[in-house]
Design a protein around this motif. Structure first.
Motif, mmCIF file in Angstrom:
data_model
loop_
_atom_site.group_PDB
_atom_site.id
_atom_site.type_symbol
_atom_site.label_atom_id
_atom_site.label_comp_id
_atom_site.label_asym_id
_atom_site.label_seq_id
_atom_site.Cartn_x
_atom_site.Cartn_y
_atom_site.Cartn_z
ATOM 1 N N GLN A 12 14.462 15.440 4.057
ATOM 2 C CA GLN A 12 13.280 14.614 4.309
ATOM 3 C C GLN A 12 12.570 15.052 5.585
ATOM 4 N N LEU A 20 4.316 17.244 -4.143
ATOM 5 C CA LEU A 20 3.741 16.574 -2.978
ATOM 6 C C LEU A 20 2.216 16.628 -2.989
ATOM 7 N N ASN A 33 -0.281 14.006 -4.250
ATOM 8 C CA ASN A 33 -0.678 12.884 -3.406
ATOM 9 C C ASN A 33 -1.879 13.196 -2.519
ATOM 10 N N TRP A 39 -4.321 11.795 2.183
ATOM 11 C CA TRP A 39 -3.048 11.561 1.495
ATOM 12 C C TRP A 39 -3.061 10.177 0.886
ATOM 13 N N ARG A 40 -2.479 10.025 -0.302
ATOM 14 C CA ARG A 40 -2.341 8.711 -0.928
ATOM 15 C C ARG A 40 -1.270 7.877 -0.215
ATOM 16 N N GLN A 41 -0.197 8.506 0.216
ATOM 17 C CA GLN A 41 0.872 7.775 0.885
ATOM 18 C C GLN A 41 0.500 7.524 2.343
ATOM 19 N N ASN A 42 1.126 6.524 2.915
ATOM 20 C CA ASN A 42 0.908 6.174 4.315
ATOM 21 C C ASN A 42 1.847 7.037 5.158
ATOM 22 N N LEU A 43 1.366 8.206 5.539
ATOM 23 C CA LEU A 43 2.197 9.174 6.259
ATOM 24 C C LEU A 43 2.653 8.634 7.611
ATOM 25 N N LEU A 86 5.609 6.418 6.955
ATOM 26 C CA LEU A 86 6.787 7.218 6.626
ATOM 27 C C LEU A 86 7.390 7.834 7.871
ATOM 28 N N TRP A 130 14.410 15.288 -6.970
ATOM 29 C CA TRP A 130 13.319 14.716 -7.757
ATOM 30 C C TRP A 130 13.523 15.033 -9.230
#
Length: 142
Positions: free
Chosen positions: A4, A42, A45, A56-60, A63, A122
């Motif tokens: 990660q 990845l 996203n 980015w779609r995710q909240n970097l 994270l 994954w």
């Protein structure tokens, strides 16, 4: 959680504000993530905003801030007694032998753990048909 760390380092290395192409993003990710399939996963996203810039779609930021908590051991004062399915990739160390023998059964005594030998962490991206088959079989067992 070293895997990660590489993922986060790669995502943070992408200069989103100055990106002109998706290839630039992939090149930045490649410095930290050698597997093309993981990079492509990845990059799903990464999207364009109305002004043609990328985001980015995710909240970097979240994270980055909370990765320790996300990766923390799952504990419970009482077990989950319903059936549960765990699917692991044979090339992943996310579910260890100790987890499989002791940790998971302690919290999920009515669980089964299936391994897709040629997949990594994954499994859903690397072996979607195999995952579907396992989930379908689990959902329809009776």
């Amino acid at each position: 959680m070293a895997h990660q760390d590489d993922i986060l380092a790669g995502l943070n290395a992408v200069p989103v504000a100055g990106l002109e192409t998706r290839q630039q993003a992939e090149d930045a990710l490649a410095q930290h993530i050698p597997q093309p399939g993981v990079r492509q996963f990845l990059l799903k996203n990464l999207y364009r905003l109305e002004d043609n810039s990328f985001a980015w779609r995710q909240n970097l930021a979240a994270l980055n801030e909370h990765m320790q908590a996300i990766g923390a051991e799952i504990t419970s004062e009482q077990p989950f007694l319903k059936p549960a399915l765990f699917i692991r990739g044979g090339k992943s160390d996310y579910i260890s032998t100790e987890d499989k023998l002791y940790g998971i059964p302690a919290i999920f005594p009515n669980s089964q753990i299936e391994t897709i030998v040629n997949a990594g962490h994954w499994v859903h991206a690397e072996a979607p048909d195999a995952v579907f088959g396992l989930v379908h079989a689990f959902a329809t067992q009776g």
